[in-house]
Structures are given as C-alpha cells and as structure tokens.
Design an enzyme around this catalytic site. Structure first.
Site, mmCIF file in Angstrom:
data_model
loop_
_atom_site.group_PDB
_atom_site.id
_atom_site.type_symbol
_atom_site.label_atom_id
_atom_site.label_comp_id
_atom_site.label_asym_id
_atom_site.label_seq_id
_atom_site.Cartn_x
_atom_site.Cartn_y
_atom_site.Cartn_z
ATOM 1 N N LYS A 12 0.875 -1.454 -0.058
ATOM 2 C CA LYS A 12 0.112 -0.041 -0.128
ATOM 3 C C LYS A 12 0.872 1.154 0.254
ATOM 4 O O LYS A 12 1.795 1.405 0.880
ATOM 5 C CB LYS A 12 -0.909 -0.084 1.165
ATOM 6 C CG LYS A 12 -1.959 1.372 1.402
ATOM 7 C CD LYS A 12 -2.806 1.144 0.247
ATOM 8 C CE LYS A 12 -4.046 0.357 0.609
ATOM 9 N NZ LYS A 12 -5.087 0.350 -0.383
ATOM 10 N N THR A 57 -3.762 -4.774 0.880
ATOM 11 C CA THR A 57 -3.080 -3.631 0.889
ATOM 12 C C THR A 57 -3.976 -2.830 2.165
ATOM 13 O O THR A 57 -3.515 -2.021 2.741
ATOM 14 C CB THR A 57 -2.980 -3.118 -0.114
ATOM 15 O OG1 THR A 57 -3.867 -2.736 -0.903
ATOM 16 C CG2 THR A 57 -2.095 -3.895 -1.071
ATOM 17 N N ASP A 58 -5.393 -2.857 1.943
ATOM 18 C CA ASP A 58 -6.121 -2.301 3.078
ATOM 19 C C ASP A 58 -5.488 -2.579 4.324
ATOM 20 O O ASP A 58 -5.880 -1.671 5.472
ATOM 21 C CB ASP A 58 -7.756 -2.564 2.728
ATOM 22 C CG ASP A 58 -8.600 -1.614 3.600
ATOM 23 O OD1 ASP A 58 -8.437 -0.479 3.199
ATOM 24 O OD2 ASP A 58 -9.156 -2.122 4.268
ATOM 25 N N PHE A 152 33.974 26.160 -12.955
ATOM 26 C CA PHE A 152 34.090 25.196 -13.873
ATOM 27 C C PHE A 152 34.783 25.567 -14.973
ATOM 28 O O PHE A 152 34.410 26.116 -15.926
ATOM 29 C CB PHE A 152 32.584 24.831 -14.272
ATOM 30 C CG PHE A 152 32.552 23.216 -14.948
ATOM 31 C CD1 PHE A 152 32.885 22.442 -14.291
ATOM 32 C CD2 PHE A 152 31.881 23.209 -16.431
ATOM 33 C CE1 PHE A 152 32.984 21.014 -15.000
ATOM 34 C CE2 PHE A 152 31.967 22.067 -16.854
ATOM 35 C CZ PHE A 152 32.327 21.032 -16.266
ATOM 36 N N GLN A 212 30.537 17.571 -8.859
ATOM 37 C CA GLN A 212 31.084 16.363 -8.156
ATOM 38 C C GLN A 212 32.206 16.415 -7.136
ATOM 39 O O GLN A 212 31.938 15.665 -6.113
ATOM 40 C CB GLN A 212 32.035 15.638 -9.495
ATOM 41 C CG GLN A 212 30.950 15.128 -10.681
ATOM 42 C CD GLN A 212 30.901 16.276 -11.809
ATOM 43 O OE1 GLN A 212 30.945 17.482 -11.524
ATOM 44 N NE2 GLN A 212 30.725 15.823 -12.798
ATOM 45 N N ASN A 238 22.303 20.313 -11.187
ATOM 46 C CA ASN A 238 22.798 21.496 -10.975
ATOM 47 C C ASN A 238 21.815 22.436 -11.603
ATOM 48 O O ASN A 238 21.392 22.462 -12.678
ATOM 49 C CB ASN A 238 23.828 21.303 -12.012
ATOM 50 C CG ASN A 238 24.863 22.290 -12.103
ATOM 51 O OD1 ASN A 238 24.451 23.582 -11.444
ATOM 52 N ND2 ASN A 238 26.087 22.414 -12.792
#
Length: 286
Positions: A12, A57-58, A152, A212, A238
């Site tokens: 669930k 799932t209930d 960079f 990085q 980025n």
C-alpha cells in the site's frame, strides 16, 4: 524457452498519516506519508490467482493507523521499523518488508498552532527480514545555493561545445540524499539533524571546482562527523543560472543579474562510503 516469475513485491503506497500528541494545552504534530511493500512466497497469486498469501493492502493501511494510535510514531525510522517487523513476524509468507516514509515538517506557532515547512522533506526507508534489518535516512528537495566560490573550467571541448569556462559562478542544487546506518538501533532523533548539518556545512565551506567535488565533500563530511553512518548516496541536480545580456540597454552585468534555468539541467550522482563498512544487506536506491 521457459518463462518464469522474477522478483516482485506489493503493498500500500502513500498512506497519509497525521498524528497529534495532546500533552495538556501543548500539542505535537507528526505528518507522515507511509508506503509499505512486502515480498516473499507470493508466486501463487501471480501464477494461478491464489490469494491465500496476499495480505490485503487495505490491511496495511489500517495497520499504519492502528499502530499510530497504539504505539505513537516517534522518529520515522522507528515507526518504519515497528511496522516492518510486524509484517515479517505475523505473515509467514512474507520474507522482507520495506517501509518508506516521508516526514513533512511543521513549525510551531503556538501551543496548538503550526505552519507547514516547505523547504525540504525528511525521508526514511527500512528493510526487515528474518536475516537482517537495514535503516536508511535522508532528505529530498533541500535547495542550497552559493553565489560565488564555484568555478567550472578545464573540461574537454569538441565541435559541439559552446559552454565558456568560468572562474566565478552561482552553484545551486536541490539535494536528494540518503544515508545508510550501520545499525537499526541508532538514536535517529539525534543522528538526523546532525547528518543534515554536516551536509549543508560541507556545501557552504567547500570551494567548488565542480559539483562532483562538492558531492564528495558533502558525503565525506557526513561520514567524518557521524560514525553511525556507513555510506551516503547523493543526487545533485545542477540548477543553472545564466547571466543576462544587458548590453542592449547599455548596462554592464558584473555577475549580478541572472536567469534561473528550469530544464535541462546537469545531474550529478554518487556514493561516498567507508572502506571498512559492511556491505548493504539489501540494495537500496534514491
């Protein structure tokens, strides 16, 4: 050629839970989004439609709410362990239970008044089986920005490269991080804010030659500060900021006016780990 059933699980997803703790006139609030997934001896339901081993799932949803009342919720890691242990212990066909929780923050405004924090979301994932217990904490959507101390340059160029080198740029990201604990019995109330502080302080104090490099610095700082953590996985988009051309207006733009880009964006991903840390008991993902 044989056709066989591969790995599978069911559960669930996204059970929304709000738990109010009423301590006199002062209340506390927990706001969780809980997802449960079970795996094990479940081939029959796939192959023949036999549901004898399929816990509804209930029922999982109801267990979340009942446990919130009976046991409280505490830290998301603790609540996840409580649920996962329950499903493995009470359902013999279940070999592994995975509980993932998003914990939404609220800021106190008064004894019983709160404002939703929208800056980031705390997350936790636990995996429990008869053989192991594994706890992963983390954060998603933590937006960080350095307005300088980032560059960079020195990257390879080919006939399709148009990006200019820069020695002064805005570095911005929305951190998606997970860290695996060495033990399932940690002090998560203390560990989580300390790990988060280590992530953010490394971002602030790292002069970045690349995102990085910043990623490795963030992961390394968490491991150096928190001995209870085995490894850190990070995904750092980025968030590009483009300098606006103001020359048509006879204005000089000295790294002051930018367009905040949406997409596309660079995506940097990596894992930082202790070389002596035991391997994960089960694979885990961001």
């Amino acid at each position: 050629m044989a056709i066989v059933l591969g790995p599978n699980r069911y559960g669930k997803a996204e059970t929304r839970l709000v738990r109010v703790v009423r301590d006199g006139d002062t209340h506390a609030l927990a706001d969780f989004n809980v997802s449960v997934a079970l795996s094990g001896d479940l081939a029959a339901t796939h192959l023949t439609g036999d549901n004898a081993g399929v816990l509804p799932t209930d029922t999982m949803k109801n267990t979340v709410y009942a446990f919130a009342k009976k046991h409280g919720v505490g830290e998301p890691e603790e609540f996840g362990l409580l649920l996962a242990r329950h499903f493995v212990a009470t359902q013999p066909q279940v070999k592994t239970a995975r509980v993932s929780i998003e914990s939404f923050g609220w800021e106190r405004l008064g004894p019983h008044s709160f404002a939703r924090k929208g800056d980031y979301t705390r997350v936790a994932t636990v995996l429990v089986s008869d053989e192991f217990e594994q706890v992963v904490s983390g954060v998603t959507g933590l937006v960080l920005l350095n307005s300088t101390a980032s560059e960079f340059r020195g990257f390879p160029r080919d006939e399709y490269t148009t990006l200019p080198e820069t020695t002064d740029r805005i570095l911005a990201t929305a951190v998606d991080a997970r860290w695996r604990h060495l033990s399932a019995s940690g002090d998560f109330a203390k560990s989580y804010p300390a790990a988060l502080e280590a992530l953010t302080s490394a971002f602030v104090n790292t002069y970045s030659a690349s995102l990085q490099q910043t990623l490795f610095s963030m992961g390394s700082h968490v491991l150096s500060q928190r001995p209870e953590i085995a490894e850190v996985r990070l995904a750092l988009p980025n968030k590009h900021h483009y300098l606006v051309d103001l020359s048509p207006f006879d204005l000089t733009n000295d790294n002051e006016v930018f367009i905040a880009g949406d997409r596309p964006y660079g995506l940097i991903e990596g894992t930082v780990t202790r070389d002596d840390a035991p391997p994960a008991a089960a694979e885990w993902y961001l």
